[in-house]
Motif scaffolding. Sequence first.
Motif, PDB file in Angstrom:
ATOM      1  N   MET A   1      12.362 -11.373   6.227  1.00 31.16           N
ATOM      2  CA  MET A   1      13.335 -10.359   5.853  1.00 31.16           C
ATOM      3  C   MET A   1      13.102  -9.925   4.398  1.00 31.16           C
ATOM      4  N   GLN A   2      13.114  -8.648   4.173  1.00 31.47           N
ATOM      5  CA  GLN A   2      12.891  -8.089   2.844  1.00 31.47           C
ATOM      6  C   GLN A   2      14.191  -8.079   2.025  1.00 31.47           C
ATOM      7  N   ILE A   3      14.058  -8.330   0.730  1.00 26.50           N
ATOM      8  CA  ILE A   3      15.195  -8.239  -0.193  1.00 26.50           C
ATOM      9  C   ILE A   3      14.931  -7.083  -1.144  1.00 26.50           C
ATOM     10  N   GLN A   4      15.924  -6.214  -1.309  1.00 27.11           N
ATOM     11  CA  GLN A   4      15.772  -5.070  -2.213  1.00 27.11           C
ATOM     12  C   GLN A   4      16.918  -5.039  -3.222  1.00 27.11           C
ATOM     13  N   LEU A   5      16.560  -4.839  -4.480  1.00 32.35           N
ATOM     14  CA  LEU A   5      17.532  -4.646  -5.546  1.00 32.35           C
ATOM     15  C   LEU A   5      17.352  -3.235  -6.080  1.00 32.35           C
ATOM     16  N   GLN A   6      18.442  -2.491  -6.155  1.00 35.80           N
ATOM     17  CA  GLN A   6      18.378  -1.107  -6.618  1.00 35.80           C
ATOM     18  C   GLN A   6      19.358  -0.901  -7.765  1.00 35.80           C
ATOM     19  N   GLN A   7      18.807  -0.740  -8.968  1.00 32.86           N
ATOM     20  CA  GLN A   7      19.600  -0.474 -10.172  1.00 32.86           C
ATOM     21  C   GLN A   7      20.744  -1.481 -10.325  1.00 32.86           C
ATOM     22  N   LEU A   8      20.428  -2.728 -10.068  1.00 35.16           N
ATOM     23  CA  LEU A   8      21.440  -3.788 -10.116  1.00 35.16           C
ATOM     24  C   LEU A   8      21.778  -4.147 -11.561  1.00 35.16           C
ATOM     25  N   VAL A  51      21.557 -15.321  -8.969  1.00 37.48           N
ATOM     26  CA  VAL A  51      21.501 -16.218  -7.809  1.00 37.48           C
ATOM     27  C   VAL A  51      22.771 -16.088  -6.968  1.00 37.48           C
ATOM     28  N   HIS A  52      23.916 -16.075  -7.610  1.00 38.42           N
ATOM     29  CA  HIS A  52      25.185 -15.959  -6.882  1.00 38.42           C
ATOM     30  C   HIS A  52      25.329 -14.591  -6.222  1.00 38.42           C
ATOM     31  N   THR A  53      24.776 -13.560  -6.850  1.00 36.76           N
ATOM     32  CA  THR A  53      24.819 -12.218  -6.254  1.00 36.76           C
ATOM     33  C   THR A  53      23.951 -12.151  -5.007  1.00 36.76           C
ATOM     34  N   LEU A  54      22.756 -12.736  -5.077  1.00 35.08           N
ATOM     35  CA  LEU A  54      21.858 -12.745  -3.914  1.00 35.08           C
ATOM     36  C   LEU A  54      22.477 -13.496  -2.743  1.00 35.08           C
ATOM     37  N   TYR A  55      23.283 -14.507  -3.034  1.00 34.54           N
ATOM     38  CA  TYR A  55      23.903 -15.335  -1.997  1.00 34.54           C
ATOM     39  C   TYR A  55      25.278 -14.801  -1.582  1.00 34.54           C
ATOM     40  N   LYS A  56      25.641 -13.657  -2.124  1.00 37.66           N
ATOM     41  CA  LYS A  56      26.914 -12.971  -1.838  1.00 37.66           C
ATOM     42  C   LYS A  56      28.139 -13.806  -2.230  1.00 37.66           C
ATOM     43  N   LEU A  57      28.018 -14.479  -3.373  1.00 31.77           N
ATOM     44  CA  LEU A  57      29.173 -15.206  -3.904  1.00 31.77           C
ATOM     45  C   LEU A  57      29.952 -14.358  -4.900  1.00 31.77           C
ATOM     46  N   ARG A  58      29.350 -13.249  -5.347  1.00 28.61           N
ATOM     47  CA  ARG A  58      30.061 -12.343  -6.247  1.00 28.61           C
ATOM     48  C   ARG A  58      29.567 -10.920  -5.995  1.00 28.61           C
ATOM     49  N   ASP A  59      30.458  -9.974  -6.230  1.00 20.62           N
ATOM     50  CA  ASP A  59      30.082  -8.569  -6.020  1.00 20.62           C
ATOM     51  C   ASP A  59      30.526  -7.682  -7.183  1.00 20.62           C
ATOM     52  N   GLY A  63      25.067  -0.862  -8.625  1.00 22.43           N
ATOM     53  CA  GLY A  63      23.810  -0.841  -7.889  1.00 22.43           C
ATOM     54  C   GLY A  63      23.965  -1.473  -6.524  1.00 22.43           C
ATOM     55  N   ALA A  64      22.852  -1.902  -5.951  1.00 22.24           N
ATOM     56  CA  ALA A  64      22.884  -2.428  -4.582  1.00 22.24           C
ATOM     57  C   ALA A  64      21.919  -3.592  -4.397  1.00 22.24           C
ATOM     58  N   VAL A  65      22.345  -4.521  -3.532  1.00 21.50           N
ATOM     59  CA  VAL A  65      21.499  -5.629  -3.082  1.00 21.50           C
ATOM     60  C   VAL A  65      21.431  -5.542  -1.569  1.00 21.50           C
ATOM     61  N   SER A  66      20.219  -5.479  -1.028  1.00 20.14           N
ATOM     62  CA  SER A  66      20.064  -5.348   0.424  1.00 20.14           C
ATOM     63  C   SER A  66      19.211  -6.477   0.981  1.00 20.14           C
ATOM     64  N   TRP A  67      19.669  -7.001   2.090  1.00 19.46           N
ATOM     65  CA  TRP A  67      18.893  -7.980   2.862  1.00 19.46           C
ATOM     66  C   TRP A  67      18.533  -7.295   4.175  1.00 19.46           C
ATOM     67  N   GLY A  68      17.235  -7.220   4.471  1.00 18.88           N
ATOM     68  CA  GLY A  68      16.820  -6.602   5.727  1.00 18.88           C
ATOM     69  C   GLY A  68      17.249  -5.158   5.842  1.00 18.88           C
ATOM     70  N   LEU A  72      24.383  -5.812   1.053  1.00 18.37           N
ATOM     71  CA  LEU A  72      25.236  -7.000   1.180  1.00 18.37           C
ATOM     72  C   LEU A  72      26.705  -6.617   1.238  1.00 18.37           C
ATOM     73  N   ARG A  73      27.076  -5.540   0.588  1.00 18.56           N
ATOM     74  CA  ARG A  73      28.487  -5.118   0.600  1.00 18.56           C
ATOM     75  C   ARG A  73      28.942  -4.708   1.995  1.00 18.56           C
ATOM     76  N   ASN A  74      28.005  -4.402   2.877  1.00 14.23           N
ATOM     77  CA  ASN A  74      28.348  -3.998   4.239  1.00 14.23           C
ATOM     78  C   ASN A  74      28.261  -5.145   5.240  1.00 14.23           C
ATOM     79  N   TYR A  75      27.909  -6.324   4.754  1.00 14.02           N
ATOM     80  CA  TYR A  75      27.859  -7.494   5.643  1.00 14.02           C
ATOM     81  C   TYR A  75      29.278  -7.957   5.962  1.00 14.02           C
ATOM     82  N   ARG A  76      29.585  -8.109   7.235  1.00 16.87           N
ATOM     83  CA  ARG A  76      30.873  -8.680   7.633  1.00 16.87           C
ATOM     84  C   ARG A  76      30.808 -10.201   7.434  1.00 16.87           C
TER      85      ARG A  76
END
Length: 216
Positions: A1-8, A51-59, A63-68, A72-76
């Motif tokens: 799975m690809q990880i993308q960071l955009q203007q984070l 690290v906590h942002t990648l693991y969705k412990l803080r938002d 910008g945006a963090v995407s997994w696949g 992440l903000r759209n993950y239920r």
Amino acid sequence: MQIQLQQLVPVPLRDKLEQRKSDIWNTSVTFNKGEWVKIKAPSGTGKTTLVHTLYKLRDDYEGAVSWGGKSLRNYRPAETAALRQQTVSIIFQDMRLFPNLTARENIELKRVLTAPPYYEATVIDAMAEKLQVAHVLNQRAGLCSYGEQQRIAIIRALVQPFEWLVMDEPFSHLDHNNAGKAAELIATECTKRKAGFILTDLDEDTHFAYTRNLLL
């Protein structure tokens, strides 16, 4: 799975990072499956925040963090749980062991998250033997030294399935010899699974054959 960071950019660090050049913050970066990434992170630049942002412990970020390909903000909640059970494992800087459970019980909690478990229970003993913590497996984690706790936390992260291993200063309490043994075990597991990792630390190191070295 690809990880993308955009203007984070983490909101609490926005002003501090504004004038600083970074390979991560306020830019676009993609981590492809199987990459071994070292992120050198001087104190105060947001290593644990990343690290906590990648693991969705803080938002609390811009910008945006995407997994696949999915933000992440759209993950239920159920999707986040599945991500943490199947795709990403983590070694926290502060370990986050349950102090009143034994070292073995702390590891076992992660091992049995999936059905069937990724590894048999005997693998715990084998890994503990390799990292020289077999003698504390049945001891309460809170009574273990920081170095023992860190090795237990490493084993805990390795007994679950993952495509990505995220590590925040994983060897900070280990001497050179024990850090080398832990790094060898991590490399073996990541190679076996064709998994990638993202490791943050304060200094340069030669623990792994990194595919990329970045500055936070």
